[in-house]
Design a protein around this motif. Structure first.
Motif, PDB file in Angstrom:
ATOM      1  N   ASP A   1       0.848  -1.196   0.000  1.00 46.31           N
ATOM      2  CA  ASP A   1       0.000   0.000   0.000  1.00 46.31           C
ATOM      3  C   ASP A   1       0.883   1.244   0.000  1.00 46.31           C
ATOM      4  OD1 ASP A   1      -2.391  -1.494   0.162  1.00 46.31           O
ATOM      5  OD2 ASP A   1      -2.263  -1.577   2.337  1.00 46.31           O
ATOM      6  N   ILE A   2       1.800   1.266   0.966  1.00 45.88           N
ATOM      7  CA  ILE A   2       2.770   2.349   1.105  1.00 45.88           C
ATOM      8  C   ILE A   2       4.106   1.672   1.366  1.00 45.88           C
ATOM      9  CG2 ILE A   2       3.409   4.435   2.382  1.00 45.88           C
ATOM     10  CD1 ILE A   2       0.559   4.431   3.536  1.00 45.88           C
ATOM     11  N   VAL A   3       5.180   2.256   0.857  1.00 45.95           N
ATOM     12  CA  VAL A   3       6.501   1.672   1.101  1.00 45.95           C
ATOM     13  C   VAL A   3       7.463   2.769   1.541  1.00 45.95           C
ATOM     14  CG1 VAL A   3       7.262   1.833  -1.303  1.00 45.95           C
ATOM     15  CG2 VAL A   3       8.326   0.172   0.205  1.00 45.95           C
ATOM     16  N   LEU A   4       8.266   2.444   2.531  1.00 51.53           N
ATOM     17  CA  LEU A   4       9.339   3.326   2.970  1.00 51.53           C
ATOM     18  C   LEU A   4      10.623   2.770   2.381  1.00 51.53           C
ATOM     19  CD1 LEU A   4      10.323   5.686   4.733  1.00 51.53           C
ATOM     20  CD2 LEU A   4      10.528   4.063   6.625  1.00 51.53           C
ATOM     21  N   THR A   5      11.179   3.503   1.465  1.00 51.79           N
ATOM     22  CA  THR A   5      12.387   3.053   0.784  1.00 51.79           C
ATOM     23  C   THR A   5      13.339   4.229   0.670  1.00 51.79           C
ATOM     24  OG1 THR A   5      13.215   1.870  -1.158  1.00 51.79           O
ATOM     25  CG2 THR A   5      11.454   3.475  -1.543  1.00 51.79           C
ATOM     26  N   GLY A   6      14.489   4.003   0.135  1.00 57.25           N
ATOM     27  CA  GLY A   6      15.465   5.071   0.019  1.00 57.25           C
ATOM     28  C   GLY A   6      16.137   5.067  -1.333  1.00 57.25           C
ATOM     29  N   TRP A   7      16.854   6.131  -1.587  1.00 55.61           N
ATOM     30  CA  TRP A   7      17.562   6.254  -2.850  1.00 55.61           C
ATOM     31  C   TRP A   7      18.807   7.092  -2.621  1.00 55.61           C
ATOM     32  CZ3 TRP A   7      17.366   3.653  -7.132  1.00 55.61           C
ATOM     33  CH2 TRP A   7      18.024   4.135  -8.268  1.00 55.61           C
TER      34      TRP A   7
ATOM     35  N   HIS B   1      32.259  12.296  -0.994  1.00 56.53           N
ATOM     36  CA  HIS B   1      31.166  12.671  -1.899  1.00 56.53           C
ATOM     37  C   HIS B   1      29.830  12.595  -1.183  1.00 56.53           C
ATOM     38  CE1 HIS B   1      33.681  12.438  -5.557  1.00 56.53           C
ATOM     39  NE2 HIS B   1      34.323  11.523  -4.875  1.00 56.53           N
ATOM     40  N   VAL B   2      28.907  13.449  -1.568  1.00 58.33           N
ATOM     41  CA  VAL B   2      27.551  13.403  -1.019  1.00 58.33           C
ATOM     42  C   VAL B   2      26.624  12.588  -1.913  1.00 58.33           C
ATOM     43  CG1 VAL B   2      27.745  15.566   0.249  1.00 58.33           C
ATOM     44  CG2 VAL B   2      26.939  15.603  -2.126  1.00 58.33           C
ATOM     45  N   PHE B   3      27.148  12.066  -3.014  1.00 61.24           N
ATOM     46  CA  PHE B   3      26.355  11.234  -3.912  1.00 61.24           C
ATOM     47  C   PHE B   3      27.247  10.105  -4.405  1.00 61.24           C
ATOM     48  CE2 PHE B   3      28.278  14.654  -6.287  1.00 61.24           C
ATOM     49  CZ  PHE B   3      28.889  14.004  -7.345  1.00 61.24           C
ATOM     50  N   GLY B   4      26.621   9.041  -4.901  1.00 65.05           N
ATOM     51  CA  GLY B   4      27.384   7.904  -5.416  1.00 65.05           C
ATOM     52  C   GLY B   4      28.207   7.253  -4.320  1.00 65.05           C
ATOM     53  N   VAL B   5      29.402   6.819  -4.652  1.00 67.59           N
ATOM     54  CA  VAL B   5      30.298   6.206  -3.676  1.00 67.59           C
ATOM     55  C   VAL B   5      30.719   7.288  -2.692  1.00 67.59           C
ATOM     56  CG1 VAL B   5      32.508   5.040  -3.368  1.00 67.59           C
ATOM     57  CG2 VAL B   5      31.101   4.540  -5.382  1.00 67.59           C
TER      58      VAL B   5
ATOM     59  N   ASP C   1      22.654  15.727  -9.528  1.00 70.77           N
ATOM     60  CA  ASP C   1      21.700  16.461 -10.353  1.00 70.77           C
ATOM     61  C   ASP C   1      20.296  16.092  -9.890  1.00 70.77           C
ATOM     62  OD1 ASP C   1      21.532  18.122 -13.020  1.00 70.77           O
ATOM     63  OD2 ASP C   1      19.938  16.616 -13.115  1.00 70.77           O
ATOM     64  N   PRO C   2      19.347  17.026  -9.914  1.00 70.93           N
ATOM     65  CA  PRO C   2      17.975  16.717  -9.498  1.00 70.93           C
ATOM     66  C   PRO C   2      17.346  15.553 -10.262  1.00 70.93           C
ATOM     67  CG  PRO C   2      18.243  19.082  -9.800  1.00 70.93           C
ATOM     68  CD  PRO C   2      19.511  18.434 -10.273  1.00 70.93           C
ATOM     69  N   THR C   3      17.769  15.333 -11.506  1.00 71.96           N
ATOM     70  CA  THR C   3      17.172  14.243 -12.284  1.00 71.96           C
ATOM     71  C   THR C   3      17.540  12.865 -11.728  1.00 71.96           C
ATOM     72  OG1 THR C   3      19.018  14.273 -13.857  1.00 71.96           O
ATOM     73  CG2 THR C   3      17.058  15.591 -14.414  1.00 71.96           C
ATOM     74  N   ALA C   4      18.559  12.808 -10.857  1.00 72.72           N
ATOM     75  CA  ALA C   4      18.895  11.537 -10.211  1.00 72.72           C
ATOM     76  C   ALA C   4      17.740  11.062  -9.333  1.00 72.72           C
ATOM     77  CB  ALA C   4      20.171  11.676  -9.379  1.00 72.72           C
ATOM     78  N   PHE C   5      16.915  12.002  -8.865  1.00 73.51           N
ATOM     79  CA  PHE C   5      15.708  11.673  -8.118  1.00 73.51           C
ATOM     80  C   PHE C   5      14.466  11.799  -8.995  1.00 73.51           C
ATOM     81  CE2 PHE C   5      18.535  12.801  -4.586  1.00 73.51           C
ATOM     82  CZ  PHE C   5      18.302  11.746  -3.726  1.00 73.51           C
ATOM     83  N   LEU C   6      14.345  12.916  -9.696  1.00 72.61           N
ATOM     84  CA  LEU C   6      13.130  13.187 -10.468  1.00 72.61           C
ATOM     85  C   LEU C   6      12.893  12.154 -11.566  1.00 72.61           C
ATOM     86  CD1 LEU C   6      13.416  17.084 -10.787  1.00 72.61           C
ATOM     87  CD2 LEU C   6      11.962  15.772  -9.222  1.00 72.61           C
ATOM     88  N   GLY C   7      13.960  11.662 -12.176  1.00 71.60           N
ATOM     89  CA  GLY C   7      13.824  10.687 -13.256  1.00 71.60           C
ATOM     90  C   GLY C   7      13.218   9.367 -12.814  1.00 71.60           C
ATOM     91  N   LEU C   8      13.316   9.058 -11.525  1.00 73.39           N
ATOM     92  CA  LEU C   8      12.773   7.792 -11.014  1.00 73.39           C
ATOM     93  C   LEU C   8      11.263   7.685 -11.198  1.00 73.39           C
ATOM     94  CD1 LEU C   8      14.648   7.642  -7.583  1.00 73.39           C
ATOM     95  CD2 LEU C   8      15.236   6.409  -9.680  1.00 73.39           C
ATOM     96  N   MET C   9      10.583   8.817 -11.196  1.00 78.58           N
ATOM     97  CA  MET C   9       9.126   8.796 -11.194  1.00 78.58           C
ATOM     98  C   MET C   9       8.507   8.933 -12.578  1.00 78.58           C
ATOM     99  SD  MET C   9       8.689   8.132  -8.096  1.00 78.58           S
ATOM    100  CE  MET C   9       6.918   8.236  -7.999  1.00 78.58           C
ATOM    101  N   THR C  10       9.304   8.840 -13.627  1.00 78.20           N
ATOM    102  CA  THR C  10       8.744   8.888 -14.974  1.00 78.20           C
ATOM    103  C   THR C  10       8.063   7.559 -15.302  1.00 78.20           C
ATOM    104  OG1 THR C  10      10.871   8.218 -15.903  1.00 78.20           O
ATOM    105  CG2 THR C  10      10.401  10.584 -15.845  1.00 78.20           C
TER     106      THR C  10
ATOM    107  N   TYR D   1      13.066  11.751   5.255  1.00 81.91           N
ATOM    108  CA  TYR D   1      14.282  12.137   5.952  1.00 81.91           C
ATOM    109  C   TYR D   1      15.473  11.959   5.028  1.00 81.91           C
ATOM    110  CZ  TYR D   1      15.348   7.161   6.655  1.00 81.91           C
ATOM    111  OH  TYR D   1      15.626   5.827   6.466  1.00 81.91           O
ATOM    112  N   GLN D   2      16.563  12.579   5.423  1.00 81.35           N
ATOM    113  CA  GLN D   2      17.805  12.456   4.672  1.00 81.35           C
ATOM    114  C   GLN D   2      18.866  11.956   5.636  1.00 81.35           C
ATOM    115  OE1 GLN D   2      18.935  15.888   2.368  1.00 81.35           O
ATOM    116  NE2 GLN D   2      21.090  15.363   2.453  1.00 81.35           N
ATOM    117  N   MET D   3      19.521  10.892   5.254  1.00 82.07           N
ATOM    118  CA  MET D   3      20.574  10.360   6.102  1.00 82.07           C
ATOM    119  C   MET D   3      21.815  11.232   5.991  1.00 82.07           C
ATOM    120  SD  MET D   3      20.109   6.257   5.576  1.00 82.07           S
ATOM    121  CE  MET D   3      21.623   5.911   6.432  1.00 82.07           C
ATOM    122  N   GLY D   4      22.580  11.246   7.032  1.00 77.24           N
ATOM    123  CA  GLY D   4      23.819  11.997   7.049  1.00 77.24           C
ATOM    124  C   GLY D   4      24.899  11.165   7.707  1.00 77.24           C
ATOM    125  N   GLY D   5      26.047  11.686   7.728  1.00 76.98           N
ATOM    126  CA  GLY D   5      27.149  10.976   8.360  1.00 76.98           C
ATOM    127  C   GLY D   5      28.233  11.949   8.759  1.00 76.98           C
TER     128      GLY D   5
END
Length: 195
Positions: A89-95, A180-184, A101-110, A162-166
């Motif tokens: 019904d609802i899922v809590l997941t992460g990415w 890096h704040v993205f990728g590896v 780039d914003p499309t790293a998130f926005l592109g997922l919902m196409t 939420y956004q994870m941090g470290g």
């Protein structure tokens, strides 16, 4: 400037106002459905940090009369299998984006994206992203991406929770580690330790 600094904040309401607005939307939905209550299952990982976040969401939802959220904690492999089968019904997941780039998130919902587990479809959203891809200037592209995000958030297709941090503790004798704040998150190929 960073994308998030230039786009509208998705959190328009907070505190009691948010609960009041959520109750009004829920009451309207229940009336349309002809029901007094709706029960939904929240699929999540059975480990930290997902399980406590899911428990928090469940506690927040309990403030709303007519909404019952049941948790379905699963090991990650099981959660992913259920997501691929659209069995939730609802899922809590992460990415974690692999490029900045914003499309790293926005592109997922196409439409048709393999990671669009909720099967969200919006011609206006897809068209706005396509328009951004063909933008004449970086500024025009940025504006079009922000407009696409507004469509996505208005449709409530996805919600950022939420956004994870470290934190990194690094000996000053160690140099050359790329953080890096993205990728590896860390690259050690240029690391060096001073004597």
């Amino acid at each position: 400037k960073d994308y998030r600094e230039t786009a509208d904040s998705p959190e328009a309401l907070a505190g009691d106002d948010a609960v009041k607005a959520a109750q009004e939307y829920l009451d309207k939905a229940l009336k349309e459905l002809g029901k007094d209550e709706v029960a939904l299952t929240l699929l999540c990982d059975s480990s930290d940090p997902a399980k406590p976040v899911a428990e928090y969401i469940q506690a927040c939802a309990s403030k709303l009369k007519g909404l019952n959220i049941e948790l379905l904690p699963q090991e990650k492999a099981n959660r992913l299998a259920k997501m691929k089968d659209h069995d939730f019904d609802i899922v809590l997941t992460g990415w974690i984006p692999d490029f900045s780039d914003p499309t790293a998130f926005l592109g997922l919902m196409t439409e048709g994206n393999a990671y669009n587990y909720g099967s969200y479809v919006s011609e206006a959203y897809d068209a706005k992203l396509a328009e951004a891809a063909d933008a004449a200037t970086p500024e025009e592209r940025w504006t079009l991406l922000q407009e696409a995000e507004e469509i996505l958030l208005d449709d409530d297709a996805v919600s950022g929770i939420y956004q994870m941090g470290g934190a990194v503790l690094q000996n000053p004798k160690v140099t050359g580690i790329d953080h890096h704040v993205f990728g590896v998150s860390n690259l050690y190929k240029n690391a060096d330790v001073a004597e």
